[in-house]
Motif scaffolding. Sequence first.
Motif, PDB file in Angstrom:
ATOM      1  N   ASP A 202      36.854 -33.468  32.024  1.00  0.00           N
ATOM      2  CA  ASP A 202      36.281 -32.143  31.850  1.00  0.00           C
ATOM      3  C   ASP A 202      35.345 -31.843  33.015  1.00  0.00           C
ATOM      4  O   ASP A 202      35.199 -32.633  33.962  1.00  0.00           O
ATOM      5  CB  ASP A 202      35.575 -32.022  30.501  1.00  0.00           C
ATOM      6  CG  ASP A 202      34.404 -32.997  30.359  1.00  0.00           C
ATOM      7  OD1 ASP A 202      33.904 -33.489  31.392  1.00  0.00           O
ATOM      8  OD2 ASP A 202      33.996 -33.259  29.223  1.00  0.00           O
TER       9      ASP A 202
ATOM     10  N   GLU B 224      42.262 -37.516  31.478  1.00  0.00           N
ATOM     11  CA  GLU B 224      41.885 -36.111  31.464  1.00  0.00           C
ATOM     12  C   GLU B 224      40.377 -35.993  31.612  1.00  0.00           C
ATOM     13  O   GLU B 224      39.622 -36.652  30.910  1.00  0.00           O
ATOM     14  CB  GLU B 224      42.343 -35.467  30.151  1.00  0.00           C
ATOM     15  CG  GLU B 224      42.058 -33.989  30.099  1.00  0.00           C
ATOM     16  CD  GLU B 224      42.540 -33.361  28.810  1.00  0.00           C
ATOM     17  OE1 GLU B 224      42.195 -32.185  28.558  1.00  0.00           O
ATOM     18  OE2 GLU B 224      43.243 -34.057  28.046  1.00  0.00           O
TER      19      GLU B 224
ATOM     20  N   MET C 234      36.014 -34.323  28.701  1.00  0.00           N
ATOM     21  CA  MET C 234      36.165 -35.535  27.878  1.00  0.00           C
ATOM     22  C   MET C 234      34.788 -35.959  27.399  1.00  0.00           C
ATOM     23  O   MET C 234      34.036 -36.602  28.099  1.00  0.00           O
ATOM     24  CB  MET C 234      36.793 -36.659  28.709  1.00  0.00           C
ATOM     25  CG  MET C 234      37.004 -37.934  27.918  1.00  0.00           C
ATOM     26  SD  MET C 234      37.788 -39.213  28.918  1.00  0.00           S
ATOM     27  CE  MET C 234      36.486 -39.530  30.097  1.00  0.00           C
TER      28      MET C 234
END
Length: 388
Positions: A281, A279, A1
Amino acid sequence: MKNKMDDLLKTALTPMDAPDERLNYQVLGKIKEREIMNRKKRIPAAAVIAIGTLVFGSATVFAAHRYLSPAEAAMETEDNTLKEAFLGEEAVPVNETQEFDGYRVTLLGCVAGQNLSDYLAWDDEGLPKDDRFYAVVVIEHADGTPMPDTNSDDYGKESFYTSCYIRGLNPLEFNISRIGGGYSAFVKEGVEYRIMEMDNVEMFADRGIYVGVNSGNSYDGAAYVYDGSTGNLSRNPDYQGVNALFQLPMDESRANPEAAARYLEDLAKAQNEPSQPIEMDENDLTVEEFVKKLTKENIDQYASPIESTRQVCTPDEDGWIFHEYELENGGGSGDICVEGLLSSGKPGDMEIKGYGYSEDGLADLLIDVCILNEDGTVTFVVYQPKMG
């Protein structure tokens, strides 16, 4: 993200209906948000968007006519519908100026109603937020020095929090960050204009509505005095900084107490709803793993305090502390409820209030830390990871 600030600056108004306290934390003008961000509105790239952070000063005067009108300010953001609203009979002109700490702040006027903008916000269910409130504020240097342009590297180094407040509602809990608000900003001829937008607070017209502008990136409880017994909000005359406070001349007949009660109930429900998963990363996971392993016993092993940010804060009568600090390329400020943060009440307890970082992850991670002291005060200090 990846960090989305470029998108925010160019394409989106990002209201926060129920933000975590750490959303007040700003890092280099590019905070890594840990809350759901719903993009609501497109505006021209020339205008900067903020999340969006009130008793009058010793020199309350009326604004000069050299400023743009609210309608002209709306046109600077290419919002023809809002321009027409400010030209309409429902618009409320104010044109009041207050001056503090080398800055001059002017409230030009406001307007409220349905479908008043070309760029409507949207709620979490994908429905337009068509009942909104808009106010135009001007901020400038009192000596005429131009304010930094919104596309300048210096923009944001002079930070201000603009918001509406409602008489009888604690401003710590009810401010622009909680009521679906934000602002668009532009600088013209050295003067900064901000068009605030939020849910329609006109329903509270019978209570009294304030507009406040204070130094920093969030509501600063040290700038104002909120009287819980009367509901009145006033300036703190000893505050060192900007703490303008205007009371809007609202038509009380436009109040809607029933709608106001429902609105407050909905806000309370939204505050208590569990947040949706975000979400993440690899960069996000690395930062989160690092922060999770920190304890009061090992934090000095993995991170170093930035001593210039260290401050001892005394909780107010409601158990809140207020902090603000400056770094070379930015700064931060915020409000913390001590009871919720350090619930055990044991001296020496440490809690991480929040943290911010950009796409560089650990390289520019800043961590807000609070430590409870023997005398009941709280030490606030920012830590950064030890690299290498």
